[in-house]
Design an enzyme around this catalytic site. Structure first.
Site, PDB file in Angstrom:
ATOM      1  N   ASP A 162      -4.416   9.749  -3.169  1.00 11.22           N
ATOM      2  CA  ASP A 162      -5.286   9.064  -4.129  1.00 11.22           C
ATOM      3  C   ASP A 162      -5.399   9.866  -5.424  1.00 11.22           C
ATOM      4  O   ASP A 162      -5.336   9.318  -6.527  1.00 11.22           O
ATOM      5  CB  ASP A 162      -6.661   8.850  -3.496  1.00 11.22           C
ATOM      6  CG  ASP A 162      -7.653   8.241  -4.459  1.00 11.22           C
ATOM      7  OD1 ASP A 162      -7.543   7.045  -4.769  1.00 11.22           O
ATOM      8  OD2 ASP A 162      -8.554   8.977  -4.923  1.00 11.22           O
ATOM      9  N   GLU A 182      -0.921   5.329  -0.336  1.00  9.71           N
ATOM     10  CA  GLU A 182      -1.434   6.582  -0.898  1.00  9.71           C
ATOM     11  C   GLU A 182      -0.998   7.777  -0.057  1.00  9.71           C
ATOM     12  O   GLU A 182      -0.659   8.841  -0.614  1.00  9.71           O
ATOM     13  CB  GLU A 182      -2.959   6.521  -0.982  1.00  9.71           C
ATOM     14  CG  GLU A 182      -3.459   5.566  -2.042  1.00  9.71           C
ATOM     15  CD  GLU A 182      -4.978   5.508  -2.121  1.00  9.71           C
ATOM     16  OE1 GLU A 182      -5.493   5.187  -3.208  1.00  9.71           O
ATOM     17  OE2 GLU A 182      -5.644   5.797  -1.101  1.00  9.71           O
TER      18      GLU A 182
END
Length: 242
Positions: A47, A119
């Site tokens: 992220d 991610e």
């Protein structure tokens, strides 16, 4: 790992981080002794890497956009729906290791699961290839979405900025505007503005101020540049006044 290499464009030097990226918490819960770590820690790292790479790219690519517009664009790019659609397009869902319950309830198509896995895969690529490798993976898989979202938001909110960015990408340089006519009384004037792209007149528009006329001319020009180029790649001929 051949499927992972095809998906990421990276040949895994060590399979462990990539296998971890594909391991959902439900699978680890059912196989605590053999599954290894699930992908939640990698998701955390991915992220951060994703946000940095997207922020850097849009900051450099759209220099005329203010902070507020860049923030909205980044949020649209990194939201779960966008990432999930990208993961699904890549076939990432088919590679996931899921628990039986998650599998039975459609986990391979669940947006939150797919977005988290994307991610996590960004993080796995980052750990092996570094920031530049992660950036290359992100732009290869998300680049079209970034440009699409940038164009749609720019055309709606600021047609002059959108036209400038599109013109640059097409190698046509900066658009130029000039007033080619003015009419009406002093308290209620009408200005006719022409916009040129690549040195050629592309559109004209009329407005109660030069700024309004420029925005409308840019909006018309955007539609013209989105049309397929004519023979020889010539820019479209200018349209009539609005």
């Amino acid at each position: 790992m051949e499927a992972v290499a095809a998906l990421t464009g990276v040949a895994p030097a060590r399979p462990d981080p990539f296998l971890e990226a594909l391991t959902h918490a439900s699978y680890r819960a059912e196989h605590p002794d053999t599954a290894g770590p699930d992908n939640e820690r990698l998701e955390f790292l991915g992220d951060a890497v994703l946000n940095l790479c997207v922020t850097d790219y849009i900051f450099r690519t759209y220099p005329q956009r203010p902070e507020g517009e860049l923030s909205k664009l980044r949020a649209a790019v990194v939201r779960a729906e966008t990432l999930a659609a990208t993961a699904q397009r890549l076939g990432l869902g088919e590679l996931l290791r899921l628990g039986r319950g998650e599998e039975a309830t459609g986990g391979r198509q669940r947006p939150s699961v797919l977005a988290d896995a994307y991610e996590a895969m960004v993080a796995a690529v980052y750990l092996q290839e570094g920031l530049e490798g992660a950036r290359a993976f992100i732009l290869r898989t998300l680049g079209d979405d970034i440009r699409r979202l940038a164009e749609s938001s720019g055309a709606c909110d600021d047609p002059k900025t959108a036209l400038q960015e599109l013109s640059r990408r097409l190698g046509l340089g900066e658009p130029t505007y000039r007033v080619i006519g003015a009419a009406g009384p002093e308290h209620d004037p009408r200005y006719t503005v022409e916009v040129r792209v690549g040195g050629r007149p592309l559109a004209q528009a009329v407005g109660r101020s030069k700024k309004v006329a420029e925005r409308e001319a840019a909006r018309i020009a955007l539609a013209g540049l989105e049309e397929p180029a004519g023979p020889g790649g010539a820019a479209p001929e200018p349209e009539g006044t609005a």
